[in-house]
Design an enzyme around this catalytic site. Sequence first.
Site, PDB file in Angstrom:
ATOM      1  N   ARG A  76      -6.010  31.108  46.948  1.00 36.10           N
ATOM      2  CA  ARG A  76      -6.669  30.404  48.055  1.00 36.10           C
ATOM      3  C   ARG A  76      -8.015  29.824  47.639  1.00 36.10           C
ATOM      4  NH1 ARG A  76      -4.592  34.834  52.378  1.00 36.10           N
ATOM      5  NH2 ARG A  76      -2.874  33.657  53.301  1.00 36.10           N
ATOM      6  N   ASN A 104      -4.268  27.091  54.280  1.00 34.20           N
ATOM      7  CA  ASN A 104      -4.727  28.081  53.294  1.00 34.20           C
ATOM      8  C   ASN A 104      -3.689  28.375  52.205  1.00 34.20           C
ATOM      9  OD1 ASN A 104      -3.024  29.617  54.853  1.00 34.20           O
ATOM     10  ND2 ASN A 104      -4.431  31.328  55.134  1.00 34.20           N
ATOM     11  N   PHE A 130      -5.169  30.481  67.807  1.00 36.03           N
ATOM     12  CA  PHE A 130      -4.792  29.534  66.755  1.00 36.03           C
ATOM     13  C   PHE A 130      -3.276  29.356  66.623  1.00 36.03           C
ATOM     14  CE2 PHE A 130      -5.585  33.713  64.780  1.00 36.03           C
ATOM     15  CZ  PHE A 130      -4.371  33.949  64.157  1.00 36.03           C
ATOM     16  N   ARG A 170      -1.084  40.018  47.722  1.00 34.98           N
ATOM     17  CA  ARG A 170      -2.270  39.797  48.565  1.00 34.98           C
ATOM     18  C   ARG A 170      -3.530  39.644  47.710  1.00 34.98           C
ATOM     19  NH1 ARG A 170      -1.349  39.659  53.669  1.00 34.98           N
ATOM     20  NH2 ARG A 170      -3.469  40.093  54.349  1.00 34.98           N
ATOM     21  N   TYR A 194       6.045  33.432  63.334  1.00 32.80           N
ATOM     22  CA  TYR A 194       4.654  33.812  63.615  1.00 32.80           C
ATOM     23  C   TYR A 194       4.496  34.375  65.037  1.00 32.80           C
ATOM     24  CZ  TYR A 194       2.614  31.916  59.302  1.00 32.80           C
ATOM     25  OH  TYR A 194       2.235  31.693  57.991  1.00 32.80           O
ATOM     26  N   THR A 250      -7.777  35.426  53.666  1.00 30.73           N
ATOM     27  CA  THR A 250      -7.135  34.417  54.535  1.00 30.73           C
ATOM     28  C   THR A 250      -7.988  33.156  54.628  1.00 30.73           C
ATOM     29  OG1 THR A 250      -6.208  36.219  55.838  1.00 30.73           O
ATOM     30  CG2 THR A 250      -6.179  34.044  56.854  1.00 30.73           C
ATOM     31  N   LYS A 287       2.579  26.944  51.584  1.00 31.10           N
ATOM     32  CA  LYS A 287       2.468  26.184  52.833  1.00 31.10           C
ATOM     33  C   LYS A 287       2.434  24.663  52.592  1.00 31.10           C
ATOM     34  CE  LYS A 287       0.163  29.893  55.415  1.00 31.10           C
ATOM     35  NZ  LYS A 287      -0.889  30.212  56.410  1.00 31.10           N
ATOM     36  N   HIS A 347       1.182  32.044  52.407  1.00 31.87           N
ATOM     37  CA  HIS A 347       1.304  33.213  53.299  1.00 31.87           C
ATOM     38  C   HIS A 347       1.892  34.335  52.467  1.00 31.87           C
ATOM     39  CE1 HIS A 347       2.578  35.868  56.545  1.00 31.87           C
ATOM     40  NE2 HIS A 347       3.725  35.975  55.885  1.00 31.87           N
ATOM     41  N   GLU A 402      10.264  40.151  57.205  1.00 30.38           N
ATOM     42  CA  GLU A 402      10.069  38.723  56.903  1.00 30.38           C
ATOM     43  C   GLU A 402      11.123  38.224  55.921  1.00 30.38           C
ATOM     44  OE1 GLU A 402       5.983  38.111  55.724  1.00 30.38           O
ATOM     45  OE2 GLU A 402       5.238  38.526  57.742  1.00 30.38           O
TER      46      GLU A 402
HETATM   47  P1  CMP Z   1      -1.084  33.610  57.293  1.00 30.96           P
HETATM   48  O1  CMP Z   1      -1.217  34.641  56.224  1.00 30.96           O
HETATM   49  O2  CMP Z   1       0.013  32.631  57.149  1.00 30.96           O
HETATM   50  O3  CMP Z   1      -0.946  34.347  58.716  1.00 30.96           O
HETATM   51  C1  CMP Z   1      -1.322  33.719  59.929  1.00 30.96           C
HETATM   52  C2  CMP Z   1      -2.091  32.459  59.696  1.00 30.96           C
HETATM   53  O4  CMP Z   1      -2.865  32.007  60.794  1.00 30.96           O
HETATM   54  C3  CMP Z   1      -3.110  32.680  58.600  1.00 30.96           C
HETATM   55  O5  CMP Z   1      -2.458  32.809  57.359  1.00 30.96           O
HETATM   56  C4  CMP Z   1      -4.003  31.458  58.773  1.00 30.96           C
HETATM   57  O6  CMP Z   1      -3.539  30.335  58.067  1.00 30.96           O
HETATM   58  C5  CMP Z   1      -3.882  31.148  60.280  1.00 30.96           C
HETATM   59  N1  CMP Z   1      -5.140  31.353  60.998  1.00 30.96           N
HETATM   60  C6  CMP Z   1      -5.844  30.399  61.655  1.00 30.96           C
HETATM   61  N2  CMP Z   1      -6.945  30.920  62.212  1.00 30.96           N
HETATM   62  C7  CMP Z   1      -6.955  32.241  61.923  1.00 30.96           C
HETATM   63  C8  CMP Z   1      -7.827  33.323  62.239  1.00 30.96           C
HETATM   64  N3  CMP Z   1      -8.938  33.144  62.951  1.00 30.96           N
HETATM   65  N4  CMP Z   1      -7.517  34.551  61.766  1.00 30.96           N
HETATM   66  C9  CMP Z   1      -6.382  34.765  61.052  1.00 30.96           C
HETATM   67  N5  CMP Z   1      -5.511  33.766  60.726  1.00 30.96           N
HETATM   68  C10 CMP Z   1      -5.781  32.522  61.145  1.00 30.96           C
END
Ligand code: CMP
Length: 138
Positions: free
Chosen positions: A103, A113, A58, A86, A50, A92, A10, A116, A127
């Site tokens: 992370r 973070n 969010f 993962r 997304y 996350t 990211k 992805h 994807e």
């Molecule tokens: P990612 O794996 O890219 O998938 C969705 C993204 O939304 C996640 O990582 C986070 O960076 C972002 N995000 C922000 N707030 C939240 C939340 N409360 N729960 C899950 N993902 C979140």
Amino acid sequence: MMEQTLSIIKPDAVAKGVIGKIVDRFESNGLRIAGMKKVQLSEQTAGEFYAVHKERPFYGELVSFMISGPVVIMVLEGENAVLKNRDLMGATNPKEALAGTIRADFAESIDANAVHGSDSLENAVNEIKFFFTEDEIC
Ligand code: CMP
């Protein structure tokens, strides 16, 4: 089982100059880079990617963040690649990520973070198709 999964480094991690360090985590743990590109996502592309989160509070911030700078998008290939990626990424929310995960080591917040990764084999297939043509995976 041999699998492919999608990984995105990211904008926060690209801006920090840790592309190489993150790629090394994958290659050192049996994940081959089968596809790779650095791109500046448009609002439309990030929003579509997304779309599953469209109703989440969010979503707007997530899309804004993902277009705030370039990202590196990869197809990772290896045994159990989806789960392995993962595990290497960690939770996350970096505050909950285990020590030694990407992370925990490189991310600042749940928004910024660092990476992805696809959360299932089915999503990985979709994807990968979203970002890569067949000839870009080799
Ligand atoms: P990612 O794996 O890219 O998938 C969705 C993204 O939304 C996640 O990582 C986070 O960076 C972002 N995000 C922000 N707030 C939240 C939340 N409360 N729960 C899950 N993902 C979140």
